[in-house]
Each structure stands twice: as structure tokens, then as C-alpha cells.
Design a protein around this motif. Structure first.
Motif, mmCIF file in Angstrom:
data_model
loop_
_atom_site.group_PDB
_atom_site.id
_atom_site.type_symbol
_atom_site.label_atom_id
_atom_site.label_comp_id
_atom_site.label_asym_id
_atom_site.label_seq_id
_atom_site.Cartn_x
_atom_site.Cartn_y
_atom_site.Cartn_z
ATOM 1 N N ASP A 116 0.836 -1.200 0.000
ATOM 2 C CA ASP A 116 0.000 0.000 0.000
ATOM 3 C C ASP A 116 0.876 1.257 0.000
ATOM 4 O O ASP A 116 1.667 1.473 0.915
ATOM 5 N N THR A 117 0.735 2.105 -1.030
ATOM 6 C CA THR A 117 1.512 3.352 -1.085
ATOM 7 C C THR A 117 0.725 4.558 -0.593
ATOM 8 O O THR A 117 1.276 5.653 -0.489
ATOM 9 N N PHE A 118 -0.571 4.361 -0.298
ATOM 10 C CA PHE A 118 -1.377 5.475 0.215
ATOM 11 C C PHE A 118 -0.814 5.958 1.555
ATOM 12 O O PHE A 118 -0.309 5.175 2.363
ATOM 13 N N LEU A 157 2.885 -2.946 -5.975
ATOM 14 C CA LEU A 157 2.511 -1.722 -5.274
ATOM 15 C C LEU A 157 1.171 -1.241 -5.809
ATOM 16 O O LEU A 157 0.871 -1.396 -7.003
ATOM 17 N N PHE A 158 0.373 -0.651 -4.930
ATOM 18 C CA PHE A 158 -0.889 -0.052 -5.368
ATOM 19 C C PHE A 158 -1.104 1.259 -4.625
ATOM 20 O O PHE A 158 -0.595 1.452 -3.510
ATOM 21 N N THR A 201 6.479 7.082 -8.735
ATOM 22 C CA THR A 201 7.205 7.595 -7.568
ATOM 23 C C THR A 201 8.126 6.559 -6.957
ATOM 24 O O THR A 201 9.279 6.863 -6.617
ATOM 25 N N TYR A 202 7.642 5.347 -6.825
ATOM 26 C CA TYR A 202 8.410 4.307 -6.136
ATOM 27 C C TYR A 202 8.941 3.231 -7.081
ATOM 28 O O TYR A 202 9.574 2.279 -6.642
ATOM 29 N N THR A 203 8.676 3.383 -8.387
ATOM 30 C CA THR A 203 9.056 2.346 -9.345
ATOM 31 C C THR A 203 9.998 2.840 -10.421
ATOM 32 O O THR A 203 10.441 2.057 -11.254
ATOM 33 N N SER A 204 10.315 4.119 -10.430
ATOM 34 C CA SER A 204 11.126 4.701 -11.505
ATOM 35 C C SER A 204 12.458 3.973 -11.649
ATOM 36 O O SER A 204 13.234 3.852 -10.703
ATOM 37 N N GLY A 205 12.720 3.487 -12.867
ATOM 38 C CA GLY A 205 13.979 2.806 -13.145
ATOM 39 C C GLY A 205 14.048 1.396 -12.594
ATOM 40 O O GLY A 205 15.097 0.771 -12.630
ATOM 41 N N LYS A 206 12.919 0.881 -12.087
ATOM 42 C CA LYS A 206 12.935 -0.457 -11.489
ATOM 43 C C LYS A 206 11.823 -1.304 -12.113
ATOM 44 O O LYS A 206 10.808 -0.786 -12.563
ATOM 45 N N ASN A 212 -0.148 -0.860 -9.412
ATOM 46 C CA ASN A 212 -1.562 -0.919 -9.748
ATOM 47 C C ASN A 212 -2.243 0.359 -9.261
ATOM 48 O O ASN A 212 -2.497 0.510 -8.060
ATOM 49 N N PRO A 213 -2.523 1.323 -10.167
ATOM 50 C CA PRO A 213 -3.153 2.571 -9.737
ATOM 51 C C PRO A 213 -4.612 2.369 -9.352
ATOM 52 O O PRO A 213 -5.343 1.608 -9.989
#
Length: 373
Positions: free
Chosen positions: A6-8, A38-39, A47-52, A57-58
Motif C-alpha cells: 500500500d503506497t497510500f 505496489l498499489f 514515484t516508487y518504481t522509476s527505473g525499477k 496498480n493505480p
């Protein structure tokens, strides 16, 4: 095993919670047997996945804390089931958390929650924190101090496990050579020598005002050219901190940077003569470890989780005693043998903390939880 993360509530990586999640996500590949996804907000798609190579899941939820909490109360359970998560990791339970868990949940608590439960947060947040943490299957506390705080508020000790935060040693490491008189970190050019304190201006428990008074006492006694750099975004206590700095007889030697990117702190620490960390509201204390990892001495409060985190590698003081704080500053700059010993101990101590270890131990907790279902 498929785990949703959870990224909220993580402030788009612009807070301590966001920094935790960003660092954690960067090391997800360490566990090859765990499928992670991640959702969260559409805004955090990268934000948390750039380059990875990380799945994201938005979720179509308005960008407000109220809307995010409402979604967790009413719709999150169906979402978790539809995504076939075996477990869900909640890195910001002090901000957003369901109050029932058909899909097993693991809350990662990085804050001293008693201060929020007893503070001025609204009733929905108090309900979410208390009922959610009472009902969730597992809780990871970032320190034994946090674990004890949770137990004191009625959370079952049986469901709590301690997993310390890690340090990014690729970012925080000793500078080989730092002879420049200026630390040039755009848009700042900070003149050395200086002490550093990195913390948001959020409340009196962070002890910014006491540190400013102690620094003034240090300057008055030693006549040394040191500056005090306070790096942290403005918060509810900003006016009091700025006032104390302005009224100090050494106001010209006190520099408040405002928001400072986490990735630039390594250079800021490395250029300093020492990290002075007076906060009495730390459940994690990660900045003192990051400072140690860059090879600078640390003096910090003897309260909260800091003695547990810093061990015997730091000097300690009573944050309400400005004479003690000033004396620690003086010792760091005047006793070269003590400083060298502190740097050595700090470097050794910091190697005990890594994000690889944090991710591995967190997934171990999730594996055991799923295996119990």
C-alpha cells in the motif's frame, strides 16, 4: 506468494514514511520467491518504481487523505480479493489502514503512535489506528521502543515483531576527501565548519529551539567559527523555530534550509563536523545511523528509541539541558581522540543495518503469516 504493498499515506515520498517505502521498494528484488505489487494513487505510478522492474496498480481514488481513508474503510477488501493478494503490507498505518482484514495484513509501524492516539488527530484517524491495529494479523515495529508503546496501548504483544529500518550504503558512506571550505549542494552553498540537524519543524518535541540555544552557548564559550544547519521542511512549529534562530546572538551562523531531498543528506552529513540530534519523538532514529555511515560523530537525545538505535556509538544528552548539548558539541570539536573513536564505532555500528536485511525479515514475517492461514 503475492504481496500487495500500500503506497497510500506515504506523502508521495516527501516524508519519512515515503522515504521508508522508496528505500524498501528499491530492494524488492532481493526476495525471488515473492511476487510484489505496489498499489495506490495515480500520482504515484512512477514515484516508487522509476527505473525499477516493479509492478504498480493505480487505484482511482481522489488525492486527499479523507478519500483514501474512506476507500480503506469501504472498498479495500474487495480490491485485495480481486488482485488475489496472499497478504498486504501497510507502510503507513498511522495515516491509512482498513479496520477489518479478510486478506491477511502486516502493518509497518515507524512512528510512536501513542502521541497520535492521544493527540489532536480526528476521530476517523483514531478509529483507524486503534481498531485497525487491534484487528490486523501482524505488526512490524521499527524498534523495541515502538513495540512497547503499542503494547502499552492494548495491542497484543504476540502479533508484534521488531524489524529495524535499513540504510542505503550505496548512498551513505564516508567521503574520501572533503577539504573544501564550501559544501555545494544546489541550490545551497554551505560554509564549513558546521553541525547538522535534519528534522521537520513539526513540534516542540523535536527540540529545535533547545538546540539553537545550546548552539548559542557553544559559540559564546568557544568562539569557534562553526555554523548550525537545520535541514527540514516547515511544519506546525516553524514560527517558533525561526523566531528562536532570529533572536539568537549568533543568528548569522544559523541556517534553516527548508525541505531538503533525502538523497542529498549524505553529502550534507559528510561535510559536517557532527550530527546533533536532540529530538525526543523518535521511534526509528534513522538519521543518526545515516550520519554514522557517512563517518561523522553523532550526539543525540538519551530519550525515546535513540539509545536503542545508536548503541554505544553516540554521545548522549538530556535534550532539555542546553548546557549538556553544548558540552557534547564542544567535545566533538575539541577532543580529536574521542571524535576518531566515535567515527570508528559509528561506521562499525551502521553496518548492522541494511535494506536488504529489512526486506528479507519483513517478507519472513509475511511468509509465516500466510503459512498460518
Amino acid at each position: 506468494m503475492k504481496i500487495g504493498i500500500d503506497t497510500f499515506g506515504c506523502d508521495h515520498a516527501r516524508s519519512g514514511l515515503g522515504t521508508y517505502l522508496f528505500s524498501f521498494a528499491a530492494h524488492l528484488s532481493e526476495a525471488s520467491d515473492v511476487q510484489t505489487e505496489l498499489f495506490g494513487s495515480q500520482l504515484d505510478r512512477f514515484t516508487y518504481t522509476s527505473g525499477k522492474d516493479i509492478l504498480y496498480n493505480p487505484v482511482n481514488v481522489a488525492n486527499s487523505l479523507h478519500s483514501e481513508r474512506l476507500w480503506h474503510f469501504t472498498s479495500s477488501g474487495k480490491f485485495f480479493a480481486s488482485q488475489k493478494y496472499d497478504a498486504v503490507l501497510f507502510p503507513a498505518p498511522e495515516r491509512v489502514l482498513p479496520v477489518s482484514f479478510k486478506t491477511p495484513g502486516v502493518a509497518v509501524v515507524n512512528s510512536i503512535l501513542s502521541s497520535q492516539i492521544e493527540g489532536n488527530c480526528d476521530w476517523t484517524q483514531k478509529l483507524q489506528i486503534k481498531r485497525g491495529l487491534y484487528k490486523i494479523q501482524k505488526i512490524i515495529a521499527a524498534s523495541h521502543y515502538i513495540a512497547s508503546d503499542l503494547v502499552n496501548h492494548g495491542v497484543s504483544a504476540d502479533k508484534i515483531e521488531v524489524v529495524y529500518n535499513g540504510i542505503d550504503h550505496k548512498l551513505f558512506f564516508p567521503a574520501i576527501d572533503f577539504d573544501d571550505d564550501i559544501v555545494d549542494i544546489k541550490p545551497f552553498a554551505i560554509r564549513r565548519p558546521y553541525f547538522i540537524y535534519g528534522s521537520r519543524l513539526s513540534g516542540p518535541e523535536k527540540k529545535h529551539v533547545e538546540l539553537i540555544k545550546a548552539f548559542s552557548l557553544f559559540k559564546e564559550k568557544t568562539k569557534l567559527p562553526h555554523r548550525l544547519v537545520i535541514a527540514g521542511s516547515d511544519g506546525p512549529y516553524s514560527a517558533e523555530v525561526h523566531k528562536a534562530a532570529f533572536e539568537s546572538p549568533f543568528a548569522s551562523d544559523i541556517f534553516l534550509t527548508g525541505y531538503f531531498p533525502h538523497e542529498n543528506f549524505a553529502q550534507l552529513y559528510s561535510g559536517s563536523d557532527g550530527c546533533i540530534f536532540p529530538s525526543e519523538a523518535e521511534g526509528v532514529g534513522l538519521p543518526v545511523l545515516e550520519a554514522m555511515a557517512t563517518g561523522v560523530p553523532v550526539a543525540c537525545s538519551s530519550a525515546c528509541a535513540l539509545p536503542e538505535i545508536a548503541g554505544d556509538a553516540a554521545l548522549y544528552f538530556n535534550s532539555n539541558n542546553i548546557e549538556e548539548i553544548a558540552l557534547c558539541m564542544e567535545k566533538i570539536v575539541s577532543d580529536s581522540a574521542l571524535k576518531a573513536d566515535m567515527v570508528k564505532k559509528g561506521l562499525e555500528h551502521s553496518t548492522c543495518f541494511s535494506w536488504e536485511k529489512t526486506v528479507s525479515q519483513t517478507f519472513d514475517v509475511a511468509r509465516r503469516l500466510v503459512g498460518m492461514q
